[in-house]
Design an enzyme around this catalytic site. Sequence first.
Site, PDB file in Angstrom:
ATOM      1  N   HIS A  21       0.846  -1.190   0.000  1.00  0.00           N
ATOM      2  CA  HIS A  21       0.000   0.000   0.000  1.00  0.00           C
ATOM      3  C   HIS A  21       0.875   1.231   0.000  1.00  0.00           C
ATOM      4  O   HIS A  21       1.931   1.239   0.619  1.00  0.00           O
ATOM      5  CB  HIS A  21      -0.907   0.018   1.245  1.00  0.00           C
ATOM      6  CG  HIS A  21      -2.066   0.941   1.095  1.00  0.00           C
ATOM      7  ND1 HIS A  21      -1.988   2.273   1.420  1.00  0.00           N
ATOM      8  CD2 HIS A  21      -3.316   0.723   0.622  1.00  0.00           C
ATOM      9  CE1 HIS A  21      -3.151   2.834   1.150  1.00  0.00           C
ATOM     10  NE2 HIS A  21      -3.966   1.927   0.668  1.00  0.00           N
TER      11      HIS A  21
ATOM     12  N   ASP B  59      -7.931  -5.489  -0.007  1.00  0.00           N
ATOM     13  CA  ASP B  59      -8.381  -6.357  -1.098  1.00  0.00           C
ATOM     14  C   ASP B  59      -7.984  -7.817  -0.915  1.00  0.00           C
ATOM     15  O   ASP B  59      -8.386  -8.661  -1.700  1.00  0.00           O
ATOM     16  CB  ASP B  59      -7.816  -5.853  -2.435  1.00  0.00           C
ATOM     17  CG  ASP B  59      -8.398  -4.500  -2.793  1.00  0.00           C
ATOM     18  OD1 ASP B  59      -9.611  -4.340  -2.639  1.00  0.00           O
ATOM     19  OD2 ASP B  59      -7.636  -3.617  -3.223  1.00  0.00           O
TER      20      ASP B  59
HETATM   21  N1  CMC Z   1       4.247  -7.605  -4.733  1.00  0.00           N
HETATM   22  C1  CMC Z   1       5.575  -7.564  -4.904  1.00  0.00           C
HETATM   23  N2  CMC Z   1       6.319  -6.453  -4.749  1.00  0.00           N
HETATM   24  C2  CMC Z   1       5.698  -5.322  -4.432  1.00  0.00           C
HETATM   25  C3  CMC Z   1       4.306  -5.267  -4.247  1.00  0.00           C
HETATM   26  C4  CMC Z   1       3.572  -6.466  -4.404  1.00  0.00           C
HETATM   27  N3  CMC Z   1       2.229  -6.469  -4.246  1.00  0.00           N
HETATM   28  N4  CMC Z   1       3.932  -4.013  -3.930  1.00  0.00           N
HETATM   29  C5  CMC Z   1       5.043  -3.283  -3.924  1.00  0.00           C
HETATM   30  N5  CMC Z   1       6.122  -4.076  -4.225  1.00  0.00           N
HETATM   31  C6  CMC Z   1       7.538  -3.650  -4.282  1.00  0.00           C
HETATM   32  C7  CMC Z   1       7.791  -2.861  -5.557  1.00  0.00           C
HETATM   33  O1  CMC Z   1       8.254  -3.716  -6.585  1.00  0.00           O
HETATM   34  C8  CMC Z   1       8.839  -1.879  -5.093  1.00  0.00           C
HETATM   35  O2  CMC Z   1      10.072  -2.532  -5.067  1.00  0.00           O
HETATM   36  P1  CMC Z   1      11.426  -1.681  -5.356  1.00  0.00           P
HETATM   37  O3  CMC Z   1      11.530  -0.692  -4.263  1.00  0.00           O
HETATM   38  O4  CMC Z   1      12.496  -2.730  -5.319  1.00  0.00           O
HETATM   39  O5  CMC Z   1      11.238  -1.065  -6.700  1.00  0.00           O
HETATM   40  C9  CMC Z   1       8.435  -1.575  -3.651  1.00  0.00           C
HETATM   41  O6  CMC Z   1       7.711  -2.729  -3.193  1.00  0.00           O
HETATM   42  C10 CMC Z   1       7.566  -0.342  -3.486  1.00  0.00           C
HETATM   43  O7  CMC Z   1       6.475  -0.493  -4.376  1.00  0.00           O
HETATM   44  P2  CMC Z   1       5.862   0.695  -5.212  1.00  0.00           P
HETATM   45  O8  CMC Z   1       5.159   0.160  -6.412  1.00  0.00           O
HETATM   46  O9  CMC Z   1       6.907   1.757  -5.442  1.00  0.00           O
HETATM   47  O10 CMC Z   1       4.841   1.253  -4.163  1.00  0.00           O
HETATM   48  P3  CMC Z   1       3.608   2.162  -4.479  1.00  0.00           P
HETATM   49  O11 CMC Z   1       3.319   2.882  -3.220  1.00  0.00           O
HETATM   50  O12 CMC Z   1       3.847   2.981  -5.696  1.00  0.00           O
HETATM   51  O13 CMC Z   1       2.444   1.116  -4.843  1.00  0.00           O
HETATM   52  C11 CMC Z   1       0.655  -0.394  -4.659  1.00  0.00           C
HETATM   53  C12 CMC Z   1       1.475   0.698  -3.954  1.00  0.00           C
HETATM   54  C13 CMC Z   1      -0.606  -0.685  -3.842  1.00  0.00           C
HETATM   55  C14 CMC Z   1       0.180   0.106  -6.038  1.00  0.00           C
HETATM   56  C15 CMC Z   1       1.534  -1.665  -4.811  1.00  0.00           C
HETATM   57  O14 CMC Z   1       1.911  -2.141  -3.534  1.00  0.00           O
HETATM   58  C16 CMC Z   1       0.834  -2.771  -5.591  1.00  0.00           C
HETATM   59  O15 CMC Z   1       0.877  -2.765  -6.839  1.00  0.00           O
HETATM   60  N6  CMC Z   1       0.145  -3.740  -4.891  1.00  0.00           N
HETATM   61  C17 CMC Z   1      -0.601  -4.762  -5.565  1.00  0.00           C
HETATM   62  C18 CMC Z   1      -1.954  -4.194  -6.007  1.00  0.00           C
HETATM   63  C19 CMC Z   1      -2.905  -4.006  -4.840  1.00  0.00           C
HETATM   64  O16 CMC Z   1      -3.085  -4.858  -3.993  1.00  0.00           O
HETATM   65  N7  CMC Z   1      -3.574  -2.813  -4.822  1.00  0.00           N
HETATM   66  C20 CMC Z   1      -4.586  -2.484  -3.823  1.00  0.00           C
HETATM   67  C21 CMC Z   1      -4.160  -1.372  -2.917  1.00  0.00           C
HETATM   68  S1  CMC Z   1      -5.258  -1.158  -1.493  1.00  0.00           S
HETATM   69  C22 CMC Z   1      -6.815  -0.773  -2.121  1.00  0.00           C
HETATM   70  C23 CMC Z   1      -6.876   0.362  -3.076  1.00  0.00           C
HETATM   71  O17 CMC Z   1      -6.069   1.291  -3.069  1.00  0.00           O
HETATM   72  O18 CMC Z   1      -7.781   0.366  -3.891  1.00  0.00           O
END
Ligand code: CMC
Length: 431
Positions: free
Chosen positions: A308, A366
């Site tokens: 998140h 989720d």
């Molecule tokens: N699985 C594997 N690695 C992950 C994941 C994951 N679900 N989420 C983040 N990471 C890693 C990502 O690869 C990155 O690694 P690095 O620093 O080496 O590049 C690090 O963790 C930080 O991730 P980010 O993408 O920069 O973080 P963000 O804040 O931009 O993204 C997120 C947050 C929710 C989009 C992301 O965690 C994600 O894609 N999660 C899976 C989708 C999901 O479950 N979304 C629902 C969110 S809660 C409900 C809502 O908002 O609607």
Amino acid sequence: MTDTQKTAQLSLNGETYELPIFSPTAGPDVLDIRKLYAQAGVFTYDPGFTSTASCDSTITYIDGNEGVLLHRGYPIDQLAGKSHYLEVCYLLLYGELPTATQLEDFETRVTRHTMVHEQMHNFFRGFRRDAHPMATMVGVVGAMSAFYHDSTDIADPWQREVAAIRLIAKLPTIAAMAYKYSIGQPFVYPRNDLDYAANFLHMCFSVPAEDYNVDPILARAMDRIFTLHADHEQNASTSTVRLASSSGANPFACIAAGIACLWGPAHGGANQACLEMLKEIGSVENIPEYIERAKDKTDPFRLMGFGHRVYKNTDPRAKVLKQSADEVLELLGVEDNPLLQVAKELERTALNDPYFIEKKLFPNVDFYSGIILEAMGFPTSMFTPIFALSRTVGWISQWKEMIGDPQNKIGRPRQLYLGETSRNYVDIENR
Ligand code: CMC
């Protein structure tokens, strides 16, 4: 917002600029850079808004490090345990918990608006029979502006109020109709003797050919899912609603924009993607392979329902939902649901894995919601529509707050331009 007279200094090209600092009632201080471009001729750069407060708000507060979510100051676990969705709607919209009379009046107003204009049925019928319910919802909610002309004038507080009530009341009807249409069943009219959650189950699962009795425990679980999704501060879809509304667009158009944004798998679409992932994993023996894939930077696979932008400790909504999943599956007599076993083992494995520990990745809202919704009989395509109808009150509360804010101006971000500078047009024969 408290003006503390604190300032920060920015030194740039031999000049020093004073940036006012605002102290919120909770959370980190905020630097006011509104005059920065006018004074210093520079923009700030923050793609993804990771360090940018786009507005001030009194509705929802999140402390991502402590796993805290407050609506108007009330913790989400207390609201999920002791309150119910329409009471939380009132709280989000008007700022205080209602008295018994206020609640009764609000529930009556919402209930009286649950039907949609009969001509909207024709509009639904224009969609392909296998349309995703989110696609239908984006279109139909946008089309509400064509059906409810008397609540599109955003300058009129009464029309804003009517639009808010209409949206909260009609979204379950529209989501249920989108579902019924996608499976070829007749639309089911709302029943005003049922509460909000029970009525939604009735509109989704009853058919004219036989009686359908809503199980009160399932209605309670449904209500809890609605409550846990009601608002979440300035997330992507809420910011979309605010940005769309900053141009003066009507409320139905703005909420349609929010629904479109929510659909993406990184946001509300994650509940569908998560359940599909759990099914793909299939059994606990396959978990290590998927954990390795999630960690592999060359593989686009991510653990859906994990991570998140704001929560870096725990998502308080996921804790409540994990407990609800156990209760609902027990009620339905499917405690040994294989997907729940995979989900629990996946959570346990990830939470003990250095990659997920180091990056502070935890199950989000989720992760468990899809298991509950599937056990209740919803297909995966309905998960995100259910999120959308629950979040409508958050969007509309934030929209109302924004319209009433005298500082409200059109949202217009700037950019770091890296393209070509001015060059002369080349005639086609010379390229
Ligand atoms: N699985 C594997 N690695 C992950 C994941 C994951 N679900 N989420 C983040 N990471 C890693 C990502 O690869 C990155 O690694 P690095 O620093 O080496 O590049 C690090 O963790 C930080 O991730 P980010 O993408 O920069 O973080 P963000 O804040 O931009 O993204 C997120 C947050 C929710 C989009 C992301 O965690 C994600 O894609 N999660 C899976 C989708 C999901 O479950 N979304 C629902 C969110 S809660 C409900 C809502 O908002 O609607």
